[in-house]
Design an enzyme around this catalytic site. Sequence first.
Site, short mmCIF file in Angstrom:
data_model
loop_
_atom_site.label_atom_id
_atom_site.label_comp_id
_atom_site.label_asym_id
_atom_site.label_seq_id
_atom_site.Cartn_x
_atom_site.Cartn_y
_atom_site.Cartn_z
N ASP A 10 -0.59 -11.58 9.39
CA ASP A 10 0.39 -11.46 8.31
C ASP A 10 1.82 -11.62 8.84
OD1 ASP A 10 1.16 -11.13 5.70
OD2 ASP A 10 1.02 -8.95 5.69
N TYR B 18 0.79 -1.23 0.00
CA TYR B 18 0.00 0.00 0.00
C TYR B 18 0.82 1.27 0.00
CZ TYR B 18 -3.71 -3.22 0.83
OH TYR B 18 -4.59 -4.25 0.69
N GLY B 19 2.11 1.17 0.04
CA GLY B 19 2.89 2.40 0.06
C GLY B 19 4.35 2.13 0.37
N VAL C 146 7.82 2.85 2.88
CA VAL C 146 8.26 3.18 4.24
C VAL C 146 9.62 3.89 4.15
CG1 VAL C 146 8.76 2.30 6.56
CG2 VAL C 146 7.03 1.17 5.14
#
Length: 449
Positions: A144, A35-36, A38
């Site tokens: 997860d 999702y993006g 870091v």
Amino acid sequence: MTQEFSFQRISTSQMQTVELKKKYILQKILGYGQYGTVYKGVNQRTQETVAIKELRHSYKDQGINVQALREIEILKSIQCQQIVSFKDLACGENRTFIIMEYMEEDLLTALKRDTFSEQQAKMIMLQVLQGLAYLHNKGIIHRDIKPNNILNKNLEIKICDLGMAQNLKKLKPQTPRIQNHSYRAPEVFLGQKYCSKVDVWSAGVLFIQLLFKSNPFQGSSEHSCFQQILKYCGTPQEENWNGVTSLINYSTLIKEDPQPRILQTLLEKKMSPLLINLIDSMLTLDPSQRITAQDALQHPYFCGMNIERYFILINPYYTDALIKQMLAEKKAKLNNKLKQMSLTILMETKSLQFRKSSKKAKIAFDYSLILFSLNSVYQIIISFPQVFHNLQQQKQNLSTTSRNQIQRLYVIDLNHKIDIKEYNLEQSIVLAFLENLSTLNCQYCIFHQ
Ligand SMILES: Nc1ncnc2c1ncn2[C@@H]1O[C@H](COP(=O)(O)OP(=O)(O)OP(=O)(O)O)[C@@H](O)[C@H]1O
């Protein structure tokens, strides 16, 4: 979007992206997620290094994405030494930034480079299980667990990425689209309603991977990963898993003749009976018979590692000679008990610079390594700001005076007693502080000033 996760609720008091850019300098990319991105960043005022997770909002969510909201909500509600801590939040029009505690690398990176000894794998797994036991106790499933989501700094371990986590208390429908295929529990493949034991399965797979450097359940597709489970753990049948044959995906996934469980034979090549027993319990097919994270921590394999933990606070203003003397005394006293306890070193490091440059801090750290090698214990370094952060999160609303008082806490001797009267400390402050230590799984603290 669900009611619990409303954009307004988290956005009102949060900084905006413009302020984020003023407050933090982005230094480099630490990793990419689904999702993006870091980033590693530095707080310009405090010089603290942080990790900044940028989450793009998708069109579908019409605002902040549900995964980000879930992660923020859960991160904000937890304080656990083995889970990466939340620091700050910034919201922009099409993205959200979560500012978290920074860790050097994830275990996937470490696994590509290093080979872990059994002792090291043991220390890592102890901490992973402690983090999981904490989450499970709060009714949260991570969903997860995999090496990329376990962060490492000199064998100090923290679980990250709670974007997939679920709070069981919220009674929401469960999706089977959880866990990376190679770490996915058999009940998820088979379509059973799942619980926190799915994390224990993933942790069991991680344990094997740390020891063998490879994941036996790896496959190119979901189907092949499940076939690997059958190959090593045997075919689930009514005899070993009551009700399994009625699960929704059973007849689609299990077509071959039953296979025996050969996991133990695979492990025997490299491991002690206690270790085999623990991994076997973590990778039990039927979740109702699989060990819990809490029970795994009590398994005899971890005996002696998890009984007591000590925090030693080293004041940066001590002279080297004094630190040496203190540590020598402590070492003499602790030696007999060393086999039974794990040691945590708590160093007061007023800034990261101090930690990096100070000779005193280095001596203390070296000392912790000596103890570490003597007992194979693990050590964790926590700074005072972290303790205060935790206290604040507990909403103790401490005044500056109270904080200073805590900072002046002394430990009188090795009897683990804090003499409140002698140092004129308010009892409530001490209690708040001790409560804080208990969230770090610490029973005693030994402070020096
Ligand atoms: N606090 C941190 N300190 C250092 N590195 C981090 C930190 N948090 C995340 N990372 C790095 O960034 C990577 C991606 O982070 P994270 O798993 O949180 O993102 P994600 O988008 O949720 O990923 P996924 O695709 O697994 O859902 C991690 O594997 C790790 O390498």
